[in-house]
Design a protein around this motif. Structure first.
Motif, mmCIF file in Angstrom:
data_model
loop_
_atom_site.group_PDB
_atom_site.id
_atom_site.type_symbol
_atom_site.label_atom_id
_atom_site.label_comp_id
_atom_site.label_asym_id
_atom_site.label_seq_id
_atom_site.Cartn_x
_atom_site.Cartn_y
_atom_site.Cartn_z
ATOM 1 N N ILE A 187 28.814 65.546 60.093
ATOM 2 C CA ILE A 187 29.665 65.757 61.271
ATOM 3 C C ILE A 187 28.838 65.614 62.542
ATOM 4 C CG2 ILE A 187 31.022 67.487 62.533
ATOM 5 C CD1 ILE A 187 32.067 68.451 59.813
ATOM 6 N N TRP A 188 27.639 66.219 62.549
ATOM 7 C CA TRP A 188 26.775 66.125 63.734
ATOM 8 C C TRP A 188 26.306 64.683 63.965
ATOM 9 C CZ3 TRP A 188 26.922 69.205 67.533
ATOM 10 C CH2 TRP A 188 27.186 70.548 67.349
ATOM 11 N N SER A 190 29.484 52.497 76.138
ATOM 12 C CA SER A 190 30.702 51.860 76.632
ATOM 13 C C SER A 190 30.875 52.131 78.130
ATOM 14 C CB SER A 190 31.909 52.381 75.857
ATOM 15 O OG SER A 190 33.089 51.873 76.398
ATOM 16 N N TRP A 191 30.626 53.361 78.549
ATOM 17 C CA TRP A 191 30.715 53.708 79.960
ATOM 18 C C TRP A 191 29.690 52.916 80.770
ATOM 19 C CZ3 TRP A 191 27.079 56.079 83.153
ATOM 20 C CH2 TRP A 191 27.547 56.436 84.420
ATOM 21 N N LEU A 246 26.885 59.754 67.112
ATOM 22 C CA LEU A 246 27.199 58.330 67.178
ATOM 23 C C LEU A 246 28.371 58.064 68.122
ATOM 24 C CD1 LEU A 246 26.725 57.188 63.470
ATOM 25 C CD2 LEU A 246 25.298 56.605 65.442
ATOM 26 N N VAL A 247 29.388 58.900 68.068
ATOM 27 C CA VAL A 247 30.539 58.734 68.960
ATOM 28 C C VAL A 247 30.107 58.953 70.413
ATOM 29 C CG1 VAL A 247 32.751 59.752 69.645
ATOM 30 C CG2 VAL A 247 32.293 59.242 67.245
ATOM 31 N N ALA A 248 29.312 59.983 70.656
ATOM 32 C CA ALA A 248 28.842 60.259 72.017
ATOM 33 C C ALA A 248 27.987 59.100 72.538
ATOM 34 C CB ALA A 248 28.049 61.556 72.056
ATOM 35 N N THR A 249 27.113 58.576 71.687
ATOM 36 C CA THR A 249 26.274 57.439 72.078
ATOM 37 C C THR A 249 27.143 56.212 72.355
ATOM 38 O OG1 THR A 249 24.445 58.295 70.761
ATOM 39 C CG2 THR A 249 24.360 55.970 71.369
#
Length: 183
Positions: A6-7, A20-21, A12-15
């Motif tokens: 999960i971590w 993307s930003w 990975l999602v945060a990165t």
């Protein structure tokens, strides 16, 4: 084991969101560069056009008219790789002709000269401002593109590295900002 996965997924999602930003920010900077370059091109074209109109109006002496007309024509017709030099030469021609306030006073005294002088003064004053906006956008994009994350993940895509527009844009003394002049 599940907590670790999960971590890892959260990291990975945060990165991915951060990358993307960053890519979106870089895209917006490139769009800003394109808009600023279009505005700069418009101001340079306006300056050259107004100069040509004044050169062919018969208000100036023949030598000054020829110098201004040829420099303005060269600036309008210059290929992209020679544009900075041609625009600098137009700035130098404007300084040579209007270096003395007496020449500008002669233009103002002619019929329609006040409007022509004001239009030229506005065009000459707007070029440095437009160039500054363009070069500021280029500087911001370059700074972001130098970051490792942008290079490693190729966030700039195939966009060319932005280049500043360097030219001599110092206005002649007779056309420099005057108190009470219109922007």
């Amino acid at each position: 084991m599940t907590v670790t996965l999960i971590w890892i997924a959260v990291a990975l999602v945060a990165t991915g969101l951060y990358l993307s930003w960053t890519a979106g920010r870089l895209d917006r900077l490139h769009a800003r560069i394109d808009a600023a370059r279009a505005a700069l091109d418009a101001q340079l074209l306006r300056r050259a056009s107004v100069t040509q109109e004044l050169a062919t109006s018969g208000v100036l002496d023949p030598a000054a008219s020829i110098v201004l007309y040829e420099a303005a024509h060269a600036a309008r017709q210059a290929e992209e790789e020679h544009r900075e030099v041609a625009e600098s030469e137009l700035s130098q021609a404007l300084r040579a002709v209007f270096g003395e306030p007496a020449q500008m006073e002669a233009v103002r005294e002619a019929p329609g000269g006040v409007d022509a002088a004001e239009e030229l003064a506005q065009a000459v004053r707007r070029v440095p401002m437009a160039r500054r906006f363009h070069n500021d956008a280029v500087r911001a994009a370059r700074a972001l593109r130098r970051h490792r994350k942008v290079r490693w993940f190729r966030l700039a895509g195939h966009a060319p590295f932005p280049l500043a527009f360097e030219m001599d844009d110092e206005p002649p003394a007779a056309l420099a900002d005057r108190p009470g002049s219109r922007p």
